[in-house]
Design an enzyme around this catalytic site. Structure first.
Site, mmCIF file in Angstrom:
data_model
loop_
_atom_site.group_PDB
_atom_site.id
_atom_site.type_symbol
_atom_site.label_atom_id
_atom_site.label_comp_id
_atom_site.label_asym_id
_atom_site.label_seq_id
_atom_site.Cartn_x
_atom_site.Cartn_y
_atom_site.Cartn_z
ATOM 1 N N ASP A 242 10.852 4.202 -4.108
ATOM 2 C CA ASP A 242 10.911 2.689 -3.732
ATOM 3 C C ASP A 242 10.926 1.774 -4.801
ATOM 4 O O ASP A 242 9.886 1.579 -5.378
ATOM 5 C CB ASP A 242 9.512 2.327 -3.036
ATOM 6 C CG ASP A 242 9.582 0.721 -2.547
ATOM 7 O OD1 ASP A 242 8.955 0.316 -1.442
ATOM 8 O OD2 ASP A 242 10.262 0.072 -3.095
ATOM 9 N N GLU B 37 -2.270 1.496 -5.934
ATOM 10 C CA GLU B 37 -1.117 1.235 -4.877
ATOM 11 C C GLU B 37 -1.830 1.702 -3.481
ATOM 12 O O GLU B 37 -1.391 2.779 -3.296
ATOM 13 C CB GLU B 37 0.039 1.773 -5.232
ATOM 14 C CG GLU B 37 1.205 1.263 -4.409
ATOM 15 C CD GLU B 37 1.434 1.860 -2.918
ATOM 16 O OE1 GLU B 37 0.666 1.320 -1.906
ATOM 17 O OE2 GLU B 37 2.175 2.688 -2.717
ATOM 18 N N GLU C 239 -4.129 2.637 7.253
ATOM 19 C CA GLU C 239 -4.646 3.869 6.437
ATOM 20 C C GLU C 239 -5.824 3.453 6.075
ATOM 21 O O GLU C 239 -6.757 4.258 5.764
ATOM 22 C CB GLU C 239 -3.721 4.004 5.335
ATOM 23 C CG GLU C 239 -2.481 4.718 5.628
ATOM 24 C CD GLU C 239 -1.819 5.123 4.390
ATOM 25 O OE1 GLU C 239 -0.625 5.085 4.289
ATOM 26 O OE2 GLU C 239 -2.249 5.112 3.232
ATOM 27 N N HIS D 126 9.918 0.512 1.037
ATOM 28 C CA HIS D 126 9.728 1.629 1.898
ATOM 29 C C HIS D 126 8.892 0.976 3.274
ATOM 30 O O HIS D 126 8.642 1.872 4.289
ATOM 31 C CB HIS D 126 9.300 2.833 1.159
ATOM 32 C CG HIS D 126 7.610 2.839 0.921
ATOM 33 N ND1 HIS D 126 7.004 2.304 -0.026
ATOM 34 C CD2 HIS D 126 6.626 3.345 1.834
ATOM 35 C CE1 HIS D 126 5.819 2.343 -0.047
ATOM 36 N NE2 HIS D 126 5.399 3.014 0.932
HETATM 37 N N1 LIG Z 1 0.254 2.943 -0.183
HETATM 38 C C1 LIG Z 1 0.003 3.703 0.554
HETATM 39 N N2 LIG Z 1 0.242 3.455 1.987
HETATM 40 N N3 LIG Z 1 -0.441 4.992 0.222
HETATM 41 C C2 LIG Z 1 -1.149 5.052 -1.037
HETATM 42 C C3 LIG Z 1 -0.940 6.329 -1.606
HETATM 43 C C4 LIG Z 1 -2.083 7.184 -1.303
HETATM 44 C C5 LIG Z 1 -2.321 8.281 -2.408
HETATM 45 O O1 LIG Z 1 -3.780 7.926 -2.859
HETATM 46 C C6 LIG Z 1 -4.462 9.152 -2.391
HETATM 47 N N4 LIG Z 1 -5.664 8.493 -2.033
HETATM 48 C C7 LIG Z 1 -5.929 7.848 -1.020
HETATM 49 N N5 LIG Z 1 -7.195 7.572 -0.841
HETATM 50 C C8 LIG Z 1 -7.740 8.000 -1.947
HETATM 51 C C9 LIG Z 1 -9.524 8.195 -2.382
HETATM 52 N N6 LIG Z 1 -10.093 7.464 -1.463
HETATM 53 N N7 LIG Z 1 -9.542 8.791 -3.477
HETATM 54 C C10 LIG Z 1 -8.482 9.584 -3.901
HETATM 55 N N8 LIG Z 1 -7.175 9.355 -3.802
HETATM 56 C C11 LIG Z 1 -7.058 8.829 -2.476
HETATM 57 C C12 LIG Z 1 -3.722 9.858 -1.456
HETATM 58 O O2 LIG Z 1 -4.033 11.254 -1.393
HETATM 59 C C13 LIG Z 1 -2.062 9.620 -2.245
HETATM 60 O O3 LIG Z 1 -1.893 10.426 -2.860
#
Ligand SMILES: N=C(N)NC/C=C/[C@H]1O[C@@H](n2cnc3c(N)ncnc32)[C@H](O)[C@@H]1O
Length: 418
Positions: free
Chosen positions: A103, A196, A205, A354
């Protein structure tokens, strides 16, 4: 009082217990409170079941129910309302990272934020929350001179992220940490928290909860949030192709009349959002408006439970009002006073991303005319059980002054679960 006798089905209805309260928002739905025992007669779709409570029947959201007698431990999914195994599992493979890295609009925007603030980033401490493959952290190390970037990632991708950081000569500046950002220990507070985190409809999410918890724990006073603010935009629109594909189709397929299936089609296709929608600017019936705005410095996790927004659209051209389309924008304030704010816009007049846009279809389309007013409100209610999900409710009226009469059409609340 004569209660409606429910015909015995060949397979007896199953008894489910309500895990939380649900308030119906249409005559075809059934309200209940936590602990109510409902008889499920027909699992008409994955999301909505036909059930009975004290002799009254209606549609209920399946995700609010658990088979009666199944103990908490039996249904392991209930022990994981964040569905973390599935969620972080999906980010442990390349598919989603390839989608996000491909993206260009999204990724170039983050690069532009780093480049346009490179001077101010010197000697700063940065946290990249949910760094994935580490792209934003490596932009920081390559295009600016921060003293430290903590690249935090909870999924198993993190071992590859370490390799990429080394491969690109960033290991002096970038420290990769595995774990949930809101749980792990950082050696110091940070000056900038970049992430992001945006999902479909901005919030799906609910990764934003982790960003807010990390803000409260690790962002120093006066520190900067990137994005600094976010907004959900909405517009009334035509969606003739989608309507034809899912609804009009049943009118005369192969010369036969399949219209008795249209109520089923409405329930199956139009009671949940279409996430992969790409709206043509021509299909917008009015100018969009921001219905929900988040200030990333002040918004609290508790605010995410229910967010409301008002809207008032003035129809700019005659057309068929099939539904509403939603998208989001996020803003990155400059580190320098008075510096330019960078914006990522995922709407129809910007480069496609995306996320595309999200289409909410009405129960039935309505002819509208220039000057009509479509006004009402939107409510995003977080699912009390499944913490990464939410329900979107849209309630609106149309004031039309066509045919010299003041028609005031009040339409049903429209429930969307996503
Ligand atoms: N933009 C969208 N939709 N998704 C973003 C992307 C999400 C990324 O952030 C990580 N992530 C999500 N929440 C956490 C957290 N609380 N701590 C560490 N890593 C995290 C996921 O494993 C993905 O690699």
């Amino acid at each position: 009082m004569q209660t409606e006798k429910v015909e015995e089905e060949e397979d007896a209805p199953e008894e489910y217990v309500a895990l939380c309260d649900f308030t119906a928002s249409g005559s075809e739905q059934l309200s209940f409170i936590t602990g109510d025992k409902l008889l499920v007669h027909n699992k008409s779709s994955a999301d909505w079941w036909w059930a009975e409570l004290q002799g009254v029947i209606g549609y209920v959201p399946a995700s609010y129910l658990r088979l009666d007698g199944a103990e908490e431990g039996d249904d392991t999914s209930l022990e994981d309302p964040w569905q973390d195994d599935e969620y972080f599992g999906s980010y442990g493979t390349l598919r989603l990272h390839l989608e996000m890295l491909s993206d260009r609009s999204r990724t170039e925007t983050y690069r532009q934020v780093i480049v346009s603030n490179s001077a101010s980033l010197r000697d700063k401490v940065v946290m990249d929350l949910g760094c994935g493959t580490g792209i934003i952290s490596m932009f920081c190390a390559q295009l600016a001179k921060p003293s430290m970037v903590y690249a935090v990632e909870a999924s198993s991708m993190v071992e590859h992220t370490r390799q990429l950081v080394k491969q690109n000569g960033c290991e002096e500046v970038v420290t990769v940490l595995q774990g949930r950002a809101e749980e792990l220990e950082l050696p110091e507070q940070v000056d900038i928290l970049v992430s992001e985190w945006m999902g479909n409809c901005l919030l799906f999410e609910f990764m934003v909860e982790s960003v807010l918890l990390a803000r409260d724990r690790w962002l120093r006073d006066g520190g900067v949030m990137w994005p600094s603010s976010a907004a959900l935009a909405l517009v009334p629109c035509q969606a003739d192709n989608y309507y034809t594909e899912k609804m009009a189709f049943w009118e005369r397929p192969y010369g036969l009349d399949f219209t008795p299936l249209q109520p089923l089609a409405q329930q199956e296709f139009f009671t949940k959002p279409k996430f992969s929608h790409l709206i043509d600017p021509e299909d917008c019936l009015s100018a969009p408006c921001d219905v929900i705005c988040l200030n990333m410095y002040t918004v609290q996790v508790r605010d995410l439970e229910e967010m409301k927004g008002e809207f008032q659209f003035c129809v700019e051209k005659p057309g068929i009002f099939h539904g509403f389309t939603a998208w989001f924008t996020v803003q990155f304030e400059s580190l320098e006073m008075g510096g330019a704010t960078v914006e990522l816009n995922t709407g129809p007049n910007s480069d496609p991303t995306h996320w595309k846009q999200t289409l909410f279809m009405l129960d039935r389309p309505i002819q509208v005319y220039t000057g009509d007013s479509i006004h009402g409100n939107i409510v995003l209610r977080r699912n009390p059980v499944w913490r990464r999900h939410m329900t979107v409710m849209l309630h609106w009226n149309i004031n039309s002054n066509t045919d010299d009469c003041q028609a005031n059409i009040s339409l049903n609340i429209h429930i969307h679960k996503c």
